[in-house]
Write an enzyme that holds these catalytic residues in place. Structure first.
Site, short mmCIF file in Angstrom:
data_model
loop_
_atom_site.label_atom_id
_atom_site.label_comp_id
_atom_site.label_asym_id
_atom_site.label_seq_id
_atom_site.Cartn_x
_atom_site.Cartn_y
_atom_site.Cartn_z
N GLU A 93 0.82 -1.21 0.00
CA GLU A 93 0.00 0.00 0.00
C GLU A 93 0.86 1.26 0.00
O GLU A 93 1.89 1.31 0.67
CB GLU A 93 -0.87 0.01 1.25
N CYS A 106 3.07 8.26 1.94
CA CYS A 106 3.36 7.24 2.96
C CYS A 106 3.63 5.94 2.21
O CYS A 106 2.76 5.46 1.49
CB CYS A 106 2.14 7.13 3.87
N CYS A 113 4.75 -7.87 7.65
CA CYS A 113 5.66 -7.40 8.70
C CYS A 113 5.83 -8.51 9.73
O CYS A 113 4.88 -9.23 10.05
CB CYS A 113 5.10 -6.15 9.38
N CYS A 117 2.60 -6.50 15.87
CA CYS A 117 1.82 -5.62 16.77
C CYS A 117 0.34 -6.04 16.66
O CYS A 117 -0.19 -6.18 15.55
CB CYS A 117 2.00 -4.16 16.38
N CYS A 120 -2.36 -4.02 14.52
CA CYS A 120 -1.98 -3.58 13.18
C CYS A 120 -2.35 -4.62 12.12
O CYS A 120 -2.01 -5.79 12.25
CB CYS A 120 -0.47 -3.32 13.15
N GLY A 166 5.12 -2.67 6.87
CA GLY A 166 6.47 -3.14 7.14
C GLY A 166 7.25 -2.32 8.14
O GLY A 166 6.87 -1.20 8.50
N SER A 198 9.73 5.59 10.49
CA SER A 198 8.98 5.20 11.69
C SER A 198 9.37 3.76 12.04
O SER A 198 9.29 2.87 11.20
CB SER A 198 7.48 5.29 11.41
N LEU A 222 5.68 3.72 20.34
CA LEU A 222 5.81 3.23 21.72
C LEU A 222 4.58 2.45 22.19
O LEU A 222 4.67 1.29 22.58
CB LEU A 222 6.04 4.41 22.67
N ASN A 297 -7.19 2.97 14.55
CA ASN A 297 -8.04 2.65 13.41
C ASN A 297 -8.44 1.18 13.64
O ASN A 297 -7.58 0.31 13.54
CB ASN A 297 -7.18 2.70 12.14
N CYS A 340 -2.53 1.44 8.32
CA CYS A 340 -1.47 0.59 7.80
C CYS A 340 -1.95 -0.83 7.51
O CYS A 340 -2.44 -1.51 8.39
CB CYS A 340 -0.36 0.62 8.85
#
Ligand code: SAH
Ligand code: SF4
Length: 350
Positions: A93, A106, A113, A117, A120, A166, A198, A222, A297, A340
């Site tokens: 994306e 972006c 990835c 997380c 995500c 990623g 990031s 974080l 999100n 993301c």
């Protein structure tokens, strides 16, 4: 397989051309055509070189490395999200966000990835592969050409954030090689101060950025201010604990003299209490830091909800009392699944 010309830094291209009997300025013309103005004309020697060496089945290729599979505009037309297909069928994306007078791209750095997380959509997919440098450069070229088609006056791409799919510091070499090309004043010429990497907190990568004095901005995700709280959201925190991460940020700050941005995804009832804001302020004390608060999100694989405006503002007020500047980021393009990895996830499940 021929190498993509988009993988060559300027000096390498210049060497290739000189080795083939051309002059150094030909590299400048070729870069202008590739990165600034596709209508740039070539003098006969460069024309011949291009005909001989550049194209399908030749020494170098400039085949489009990305193919548009989906192009979604948000209802307010401020966010445009592309699902792009790579040569091997992987999908990534790229998002273009418009602000008055300027645009931010972006881009993705990996297909999937490995960091996992929990909130995500990309983390929920797992890791597929690293993107090559030219696949990162190609995303920027793609948004530039989208901007060019949009209006006769070339709209300006001003900022670049590596916040797509990623983990950039898990793909360090390709990311830095791509940024070197993207920031080169002879090509796309995005100022390094307008490029942000990031990271979820890959400690060796942060230390390497500092050691190499890479000129880009650093944002660290974080989401939790105690080891336990963070590890529940960011599993990789068990490998690089919070204490080590903050120590690496202090080293980075001291070595580079630069401010560090910290990302905090606000999840209702999970990490959005005033007490947690106070813990965060304590953790960051003494660092030149700016906190970006991003209401979650919601994603398919995670039951959490976004923090509401009042609680987000209260969280921010606690940070402010401790002298930590912060911004509440509005959710951009939520109707185009601009979080993301969300567009790809949505397509997979439909
Ligand atoms: N891997 C890097 C960069 C890509 S993610 C990193 O984690 O920093 C970019 C940002 O989007 C990170 O701050 C991440 O925590 C955040 N993010 C991911 N999924 C999100 C979601 N569903 N809602 C809000 N923020 C999200
Ligand atoms: Fe990977 Fe970043 Fe998503 Fe975490 S938030 S899974 S590091 S892309």
């Amino acid at each position: 397989m021929p190498r993509s010309i988009l993988s060559l830094p300027y000096s390498a291209l210049e060497r290739e051309l000189v080795a083939d009997g051309l002059k150094p300025p030909h590299a400048r013309t070729l870069w202008k055509a590739l990165y600034r103005d596709p209508a740039t004309a070539f003098l006969p020697p460069l024309q011949r070189w291009v005909a001989e060496h550049l194209g399908p089945g030749k020494r170098f290729t400039h085949e489009p490395l990305v193919e548009v599979l989906t192009d979604l505009k948000s209802s307010d037309l401020q966010t445009r999200k592309f699902l792009l297909g790579l040569e091997d069928g992987q999908k990534i994306e790229t998002v273009l966000m418009g602000y008055p007078g300027r645009f931010t791209a972006c881009v993705s750095t990996q297909a999937g990835c490995a960091m996992g997380c929990v909130f995500c959509a990309t983390g929920q997919m797992g890791f597929v592969r690293h993107l090559r440098a030219e696949e990162i450069v190609a995303q920027v070229l793609h948004v530039q050409s989208a901007l060019r088609q949009r209006s006769a006056v070339p709209a300006l791409l001003r900022n670049l954030v590596l916040m797509g799919m990623g983990e950039p510091l898990h793909n360090y070499d390709n990311v830095i090689a791509a940024l070197q090309i993207i920031a080169d004043p002879r090509g796309i010429a995005l100022a390094p101060s307008r490029i942000s990497i990031s990271t979820v907190g890959v400690v060796p990568g942060i230390l390497r950025l500092a050691e190499e004095k890479q000129p880009y901005n650093l944002a660290v995700s974080l989401h939790g201010a105690t080891e336990e709280q963070r590890a529940a959201l960011v599993p990789i925190s068990r490998r690089w604990p919070l204490a080590e991460l903050i120590a690496a940020c202090r080293t980075y700050g001291e070595t580079t003299g630069r401010k560090i941005f910290f990302e905090w995804t606000l999840i209702a009832g999970t990490n959005d209490s005033p007490a947690q804001a106070a813990q965060l302020a304590g953790l960051l004390s003494g660092l030149d830091a700016h906190v970006n608060l991003i209401p979650l999100n919601p994603t398919g694989g995670f039951s959490g909800m976004a923090t509401g405006t009042a609680a987000a503002e209260q969280f921010q007020a606690v940070l402010m009392e401790s002298g930590i500047p912060s911004t509440i980021r509005q959710l951009r393009g939520i109707d185009v699944a601009a979080g993301c990895g969300q567009l790809k996830a949505a397509q997979r499940s439909s």
